[in-house]
Design a protein around this motif. Structure first.
Motif, PDB file in Angstrom:
ATOM      1  N   VAL A 187       2.389  17.474 -12.751  1.00 18.30           N
ATOM      2  CA  VAL A 187       2.403  18.903 -12.426  1.00 18.30           C
ATOM      3  C   VAL A 187       3.642  19.567 -13.018  1.00 18.30           C
ATOM      4  CG1 VAL A 187       2.656  20.555 -10.535  1.00 18.30           C
ATOM      5  CG2 VAL A 187       0.961  18.741 -10.379  1.00 18.30           C
ATOM      6  N   ARG A 188       4.776  18.903 -12.916  1.00 17.86           N
ATOM      7  CA  ARG A 188       6.010  19.473 -13.472  1.00 17.86           C
ATOM      8  C   ARG A 188       5.927  19.609 -14.978  1.00 17.86           C
ATOM      9  NH1 ARG A 188      10.534  16.351  -9.834  1.00 17.86           N
ATOM     10  NH2 ARG A 188      10.266  17.670  -7.992  1.00 17.86           N
ATOM     11  N   SER A 189       5.360  18.627 -15.660  1.00 15.69           N
ATOM     12  CA  SER A 189       5.273  18.711 -17.119  1.00 15.69           C
ATOM     13  C   SER A 189       4.308  19.803 -17.544  1.00 15.69           C
ATOM     14  CB  SER A 189       4.869  17.368 -17.716  1.00 15.69           C
ATOM     15  OG  SER A 189       3.513  17.088 -17.448  1.00 15.69           O
ATOM     16  N   GLN A 190       3.226  20.005 -16.783  1.00 16.25           N
ATOM     17  CA  GLN A 190       2.298  21.091 -17.105  1.00 16.25           C
ATOM     18  C   GLN A 190       2.993  22.438 -16.961  1.00 16.25           C
ATOM     19  OE1 GLN A 190      -1.035  20.543 -14.525  1.00 16.25           O
ATOM     20  NE2 GLN A 190      -1.996  19.034 -15.844  1.00 16.25           N
ATOM     21  N   GLY A 191       3.788  22.592 -15.924  1.00 15.99           N
ATOM     22  CA  GLY A 191       4.520  23.837 -15.725  1.00 15.99           C
ATOM     23  C   GLY A 191       5.487  24.096 -16.860  1.00 15.99           C
ATOM     24  N   PHE A 192       6.170  23.051 -17.314  1.00 15.93           N
ATOM     25  CA  PHE A 192       7.108  23.184 -18.429  1.00 15.93           C
ATOM     26  C   PHE A 192       6.359  23.565 -19.700  1.00 15.93           C
ATOM     27  CE2 PHE A 192       9.208  21.310 -22.142  1.00 15.93           C
ATOM     28  CZ  PHE A 192      10.386  22.035 -22.113  1.00 15.93           C
ATOM     29  N   ASP A 193       5.243  22.916 -19.963  1.00 18.79           N
ATOM     30  CA  ASP A 193       4.456  23.215 -21.158  1.00 18.79           C
ATOM     31  C   ASP A 193       3.991  24.668 -21.152  1.00 18.79           C
ATOM     32  OD1 ASP A 193       4.786  20.616 -21.915  1.00 18.79           O
ATOM     33  OD2 ASP A 193       2.764  19.971 -21.368  1.00 18.79           O
ATOM     34  N   ARG A 194       3.555  25.149 -20.004  1.00 17.13           N
ATOM     35  CA  ARG A 194       3.095  26.541 -19.891  1.00 17.13           C
ATOM     36  C   ARG A 194       4.237  27.510 -20.180  1.00 17.13           C
ATOM     37  NH1 ARG A 194      -1.886  27.033 -16.431  1.00 17.13           N
ATOM     38  NH2 ARG A 194      -2.134  29.159 -17.130  1.00 17.13           N
ATOM     39  N   ARG A 195       5.388  27.243 -19.585  1.00 16.36           N
ATOM     40  CA  ARG A 195       6.533  28.130 -19.812  1.00 16.36           C
ATOM     41  C   ARG A 195       6.938  28.127 -21.276  1.00 16.36           C
ATOM     42  NH1 ARG A 195       8.339  26.037 -14.647  1.00 16.36           N
ATOM     43  NH2 ARG A 195       9.375  24.396 -15.778  1.00 16.36           N
ATOM     44  N   LEU A 196       6.915  26.958 -21.889  1.00 14.25           N
ATOM     45  CA  LEU A 196       7.276  26.856 -23.305  1.00 14.25           C
ATOM     46  C   LEU A 196       6.307  27.669 -24.160  1.00 14.25           C
ATOM     47  CD1 LEU A 196       9.128  25.589 -25.426  1.00 14.25           C
ATOM     48  CD2 LEU A 196       7.540  23.660 -25.520  1.00 14.25           C
ATOM     49  N   VAL A 197       5.021  27.562 -23.889  1.00  7.80           N
ATOM     50  CA  VAL A 197       4.027  28.329 -24.643  1.00  7.80           C
ATOM     51  C   VAL A 197       4.258  29.821 -24.459  1.00  7.80           C
ATOM     52  CG1 VAL A 197       1.569  28.922 -24.736  1.00  7.80           C
ATOM     53  CG2 VAL A 197       2.276  26.538 -24.694  1.00  7.80           C
ATOM     54  N   ARG A 213       0.826  -1.204   0.000  1.00  6.89           N
ATOM     55  CA  ARG A 213       0.000   0.000   0.000  1.00  6.89           C
ATOM     56  C   ARG A 213       0.861   1.255   0.000  1.00  6.89           C
ATOM     57  NH1 ARG A 213      -2.777   0.820   5.094  1.00  6.89           N
ATOM     58  NH2 ARG A 213      -3.069  -1.417   4.951  1.00  6.89           N
ATOM     59  N   HIS A 214       1.924   1.252   0.791  1.00  8.20           N
ATOM     60  CA  HIS A 214       2.832   2.399   0.816  1.00  8.20           C
ATOM     61  C   HIS A 214       3.522   2.579  -0.537  1.00  8.20           C
ATOM     62  CE1 HIS A 214       3.356   2.643   5.479  1.00  8.20           C
ATOM     63  NE2 HIS A 214       2.111   2.749   5.082  1.00  8.20           N
ATOM     64  N   ASP A 215       3.897   1.480  -1.172  1.00  8.98           N
ATOM     65  CA  ASP A 215       4.533   1.554  -2.488  1.00  8.98           C
ATOM     66  C   ASP A 215       3.566   2.126  -3.528  1.00  8.98           C
ATOM     67  OD1 ASP A 215       6.705   1.058  -4.310  1.00  8.98           O
ATOM     68  OD2 ASP A 215       5.526  -0.640  -5.084  1.00  8.98           O
ATOM     69  N   CYS A 216       2.299   1.699  -3.488  1.00  9.41           N
ATOM     70  CA  CYS A 216       1.290   2.232  -4.414  1.00  9.41           C
ATOM     71  C   CYS A 216       1.078   3.730  -4.177  1.00  9.41           C
ATOM     72  CB  CYS A 216      -0.027   1.489  -4.260  1.00  9.41           C
ATOM     73  SG  CYS A 216       0.009  -0.186  -4.909  1.00  9.41           S
ATOM     74  N   ASP A 217       0.993   4.139  -2.922  1.00 13.04           N
ATOM     75  CA  ASP A 217       0.833   5.561  -2.607  1.00 13.04           C
ATOM     76  C   ASP A 217       2.023   6.369  -3.110  1.00 13.04           C
ATOM     77  OD1 ASP A 217      -1.589   5.074  -1.402  1.00 13.04           O
ATOM     78  OD2 ASP A 217      -0.812   5.146   0.655  1.00 13.04           O
ATOM     79  N   ARG A 218       3.218   5.837  -2.923  1.00 15.00           N
ATOM     80  CA  ARG A 218       4.432   6.525  -3.367  1.00 15.00           C
ATOM     81  C   ARG A 218       4.435   6.684  -4.891  1.00 15.00           C
ATOM     82  NH1 ARG A 218       7.918   3.013  -1.675  1.00 15.00           N
ATOM     83  NH2 ARG A 218       7.516   3.546   0.487  1.00 15.00           N
ATOM     84  N   ARG A 219       4.032   5.638  -5.611  1.00 14.34           N
ATOM     85  CA  ARG A 219       3.981   5.708  -7.072  1.00 14.34           C
ATOM     86  C   ARG A 219       2.945   6.726  -7.540  1.00 14.34           C
ATOM     87  NH1 ARG A 219       4.381  -0.508  -9.270  1.00 14.34           N
ATOM     88  NH2 ARG A 219       6.401  -0.960  -8.343  1.00 14.34           N
ATOM     89  N   LEU A 220       1.806   6.759  -6.870  1.00 10.95           N
ATOM     90  CA  LEU A 220       0.761   7.706  -7.233  1.00 10.95           C
ATOM     91  C   LEU A 220       1.236   9.139  -7.028  1.00 10.95           C
ATOM     92  CD1 LEU A 220      -2.175   8.198  -8.089  1.00 10.95           C
ATOM     93  CD2 LEU A 220      -2.788   8.092  -5.674  1.00 10.95           C
ATOM     94  N   ILE A 221       1.883   9.400  -5.919  1.00  8.62           N
ATOM     95  CA  ILE A 221       2.402  10.745  -5.641  1.00  8.62           C
ATOM     96  C   ILE A 221       3.463  11.121  -6.659  1.00  8.62           C
ATOM     97  CG2 ILE A 221       3.755  12.088  -3.985  1.00  8.62           C
ATOM     98  CD1 ILE A 221       2.212  10.567  -1.769  1.00  8.62           C
ATOM     99  N   ASP A 222       4.364  10.184  -6.983  1.00  6.95           N
ATOM    100  CA  ASP A 222       5.398  10.468  -7.984  1.00  6.95           C
ATOM    101  C   ASP A 222       4.780  10.792  -9.344  1.00  6.95           C
ATOM    102  OD1 ASP A 222       7.354  10.053  -6.101  1.00  6.95           O
ATOM    103  OD2 ASP A 222       7.850   8.020  -6.779  1.00  6.95           O
ATOM    104  N   GLU A 256       1.765  12.077  -9.882  1.00  4.67           N
ATOM    105  CA  GLU A 256       1.122  13.392  -9.803  1.00  4.67           C
ATOM    106  C   GLU A 256       2.154  14.517  -9.858  1.00  4.67           C
ATOM    107  OE1 GLU A 256      -1.278  13.262  -6.287  1.00  4.67           O
ATOM    108  OE2 GLU A 256      -2.838  12.064  -7.257  1.00  4.67           O
ATOM    109  N   VAL A 257       3.269  14.333  -9.189  1.00  5.28           N
ATOM    110  CA  VAL A 257       4.329  15.347  -9.215  1.00  5.28           C
ATOM    111  C   VAL A 257       4.875  15.498 -10.633  1.00  5.28           C
ATOM    112  CG1 VAL A 257       6.684  15.842  -8.444  1.00  5.28           C
ATOM    113  CG2 VAL A 257       4.960  15.158  -6.788  1.00  5.28           C
ATOM    114  N   ALA A 258       5.081  14.391 -11.322  1.00  7.39           N
ATOM    115  CA  ALA A 258       5.586  14.446 -12.695  1.00  7.39           C
ATOM    116  C   ALA A 258       4.587  15.153 -13.611  1.00  7.39           C
ATOM    117  CB  ALA A 258       5.868  13.032 -13.209  1.00  7.39           C
TER     118      ALA A 258
END
Length: 110
Positions: free
Chosen positions: A42-52, A27-36, A38-40
């Motif tokens: 969010v980071r890609s959305q931020g990069f896409d926005r900056r690029l635009v 369960r902890h491993d699944c939670d960790r993967r889900l958080i990772d 979501e973070v990825a």
């Protein structure tokens, strides 16, 4: 109670504890993967926005420079076309970025 369980199933108490520990670890491993993930995202959305934003700025700069150049050469129609294109690009980009941020806000609420 665990001694009674041991009498019914050989090493039952130990096996039950191991099963619980494995399930909690999973369960902890699944939670960790889900958080990772979501973070990825969010980071890609931020990069896409900056690029635009950077690309829009570059286009705006180039079309404004072309418009000024055409004005100095006496081509008012061409200057108006480049100036209009830059205005449409800025308005469209602002609309798209604001629409994207509202869509991102809605997905966080769900």
């Amino acid at each position: 109670m665990l001694k009674q369980f041991d009498s019914v199933v050989e090493n039952g108490a130990e096996r039950a504890f191991q099963l619980t520990e494995r399930e909690q670890s999973h369960r902890h491993d699944c939670d960790r993967r889900l958080i990772d993930a979501e973070v990825a995202a969010v980071r890609s959305q931020g990069f896409d926005r900056r690029l635009v934003i950077i690309l829009v700025f570059l286009f705006l700069f180039a079309s404004t420079a072309a418009s000024v150049f055409l004005i100095t050469k006496g081509h008012a129609v061409g200057a108006g076309l480049f100036g209009g294109a830059s205005l449409v690009t800025v308005i469209g980009s602002l609309f798209a970025l604001s629409k994207g941020s509202r869509a991102g806000d809605k997905s966080k609420d769900a």
